[in-house]
Design an enzyme around this catalytic site. Structure first.
Site, mmCIF file in Angstrom:
data_model
loop_
_atom_site.group_PDB
_atom_site.id
_atom_site.type_symbol
_atom_site.label_atom_id
_atom_site.label_comp_id
_atom_site.label_asym_id
_atom_site.label_seq_id
_atom_site.Cartn_x
_atom_site.Cartn_y
_atom_site.Cartn_z
ATOM 1 N N HIS A 52 58.347 63.115 116.599
ATOM 2 C CA HIS A 52 57.514 62.403 116.247
ATOM 3 C C HIS A 52 56.544 61.966 117.403
ATOM 4 O O HIS A 52 55.209 61.732 117.287
ATOM 5 C CB HIS A 52 58.315 61.163 115.439
ATOM 6 N N GLU A 53 56.992 61.434 118.498
ATOM 7 C CA GLU A 53 56.223 61.045 119.518
ATOM 8 C C GLU A 53 55.308 62.044 119.974
ATOM 9 O O GLU A 53 54.087 62.025 120.479
ATOM 10 C CB GLU A 53 57.116 60.512 120.868
ATOM 11 N N HIS A 94 52.350 62.654 117.808
ATOM 12 C CA HIS A 94 51.194 61.773 118.069
ATOM 13 C C HIS A 94 50.251 62.575 119.201
ATOM 14 O O HIS A 94 49.228 62.247 119.277
ATOM 15 C CB HIS A 94 51.518 60.371 118.690
ATOM 16 N N TYR A 110 44.344 54.459 115.134
ATOM 17 C CA TYR A 110 45.595 54.062 114.888
ATOM 18 C C TYR A 110 45.746 52.490 114.298
ATOM 19 O O TYR A 110 46.059 51.532 114.867
ATOM 20 C CB TYR A 110 46.367 53.974 116.382
ATOM 21 N N GLU A 119 50.831 58.311 111.622
ATOM 22 C CA GLU A 119 52.287 58.064 111.414
ATOM 23 C C GLU A 119 52.660 59.236 110.574
ATOM 24 O O GLU A 119 53.673 59.711 110.747
ATOM 25 C CB GLU A 119 52.702 56.695 111.003
ATOM 26 N N ASP A 125 51.656 45.272 111.754
ATOM 27 C CA ASP A 125 51.984 46.430 111.878
ATOM 28 C C ASP A 125 50.412 47.431 112.120
ATOM 29 O O ASP A 125 50.579 48.512 111.347
ATOM 30 C CB ASP A 125 52.813 47.136 111.083
ATOM 31 N N HIS A 144 53.043 51.935 109.585
ATOM 32 C CA HIS A 144 54.641 52.415 109.527
ATOM 33 C C HIS A 144 55.005 52.253 108.243
ATOM 34 O O HIS A 144 55.922 52.470 107.832
ATOM 35 C CB HIS A 144 55.520 51.910 110.516
#
Lengths: 338, 85
Positions: free
Chosen positions: A160-161, A164, A175, A184, A252, A257
């Protein structure tokens, strides 16, 4: 045209409109400009300017030594033998698996396509319940041991990271709000795909959960998010699975998310129709054609174009366009088939 | 001193709110208020970074500041660790 510290020959809104109409050069100019602006914002980034020469996507794992600092001590670098710290070894191995997936599946040399180093920081802070991508590198906490555990060892968190990073270089999705939710979404999509590859699972065997291994038995839920059933992974999970329940609040970063649950569900449904490998290619090629401020409807429009082309040349199922249309319609997003 | 700390975002996307009263020395209060002055208003583009919304009130002064992963002062990190226990 000038805003503070930024001057443009062609105003960004014109570039965006042309990018939406398929002008690749404008899309590139828009993404590059934004990326350069971001780079300029921190002295650190300026110091870390890399040379033009391609790299090999070398892995470097640093130990933050429970401080809120990155790059404290380099513990393991590409080619080094395993070390005593298992978290370091796991971050090294999982990031290597992700790198291999992108290289072998899409011919992508590291996150930027030019072999940039893959830098991980582990043991960040004290009881730190998070992992993040800061534009240059990944950072993982150990978790508090009460509800969360080590983030660096989880293949889906690492994927996931790292995704990005890929998104930053392919589309640079802003973002915030819908473009942030898409940022996301693409991270969750490739986290899921790579997790299933890592675990050698079929789509029927997979749990479709994100972050199931970073929560403890005390955590009120089975994971952080569910691609199959957004909003059901834990007691705090407020992800919608349909545009009817779209979150329009300010929390958020305006729900990055939260609203990602909507396209996440569409991805899951599409995988059931045509399989995860066809979906992986469609989603990757779609991301490559997106721009910084793309919205949900833009994604569907581009995805239908991409899918039609891939289907015509036999790269994905001939049913793919219908599957994409049907999956997005199920979450309240309707596009015009091409 | 009254405090309210809201931590939002992050990979988990789970918000946490800590609110209450704590006894701190005058020196400590001064140091915390001073730390809040370092508030950096620039929006962070860190993917999965958390935001830290901090409010402090010692009956004489009220301060509020928002930080991101990259600019949380050490004093605020310590305060968060303390109230989480």
């Amino acid at each position: 045209m000038c805003s503070k510290h930024q001057c443009y020959i062609v105003p960004p809104f014109i570039l965006e409109e042309l990018a939406k109409r398929g002008n690749i050069a404008c899309k590139k100019a828009l993404n590059d400009t934004q990326r350069i602006n971001q780079k300029r914002k921190t002295t650190l980034n300026n110091l870390l300017q890399r040379s033009v020469a391609d790299g090999n996507g070398d892995r470097l794992v640093f130990d933050s030594e429970n401080q809120y600092e990155q790059r404290q001590s380099l513990i393991r670098k590409e080619g080094d033998d395993i070390v005593v710290d298992t978290v370091v070894n796991e971050a090294y191995d999982t990031s290597g698996f992700v790198r291999k997936y992108f290289r072998e599946t899409f011919g992508l040399n590291s996150m930027d396509g030019n072999g940039m180093d893959i830098i991980s920081n582990v043991h960040y802070g004290i009881d730190y319940n998070n992992a993040y991508w800061d534009g240059d590198e990944m950072t993982y906490g150990d978790g508090d041991g009460l509800e969360f555990t080590n983030f660096a060892s989880a293949i889906d968190v690492v994927a996931h990271e790292l995704m990005h990073g890929v998104t930053q270089f392919l589309a640079n999705l802003e973002y915030v709000s819908q473009s942030g939710a898409l940022n996301e979404h693409f991270s969750d999509v490739f986290a899921t795909i790579i997790k299933q590859k890592y675990l050698k699972q079929s789509i029927s065997e997979a749990d479709w959960l994100i972050g199931d291994t970073v929560v403890t038995d005390n955590f009120p839920g089975v994971g952080i998010r569910s691609m199959m059933s957004p909003g059901t992974a834990n007691d705090f999970d407020s992800q919608p699975d349909h545009m009817d329940n779209y979150y329009s609040g300010s929390q958020d970063n305006q729900g990055v998310h939260i609203n990602s649950g909507i396209p996440n569900k569409a991805f899951y449904l599409c995988c059931l129709e045509i399989g995860i490998d066809d979906c992986a290619l469609i989603w990757f090629e779609t991301l490559s054609a997106l721009w910084r401020t793309a919205q949900f409807n833009d994604v569907l429009e581009i995805m239908l174009e991409v899918t039609s082309k891939l289907s015509e040349i036999g790269r994905v199922s001939e049913r793919a366009t219908e599957a994409v249309t049907k999956s997005f319609a199920a979450v309240g997003l309707k596009g015009v088939s091409v | 001193m009254k405090y309210k700390i809201i931590i939002e975002g992050g990979f988990t996307g789970i918000s946490r709110k800590y609110e209450g009263d704590m006894t701190v020395s005058e020196l400590k209060a001064k140091s915390l208020f001073s730390a809040l002055h370092t508030d950096d208003k620039t929006r962070s583009n860190i993917a999965d970074g958390q935001t830290y919304d901090i409010s402090l009130d010692d009956n004489h002064k009220k301060y509020q500041a928002v930080f991101n992963e990259k600019n949380v002062p050490d004093e605020i990190r310590e305060l968060i660790a303390q109230v989480k226990q």
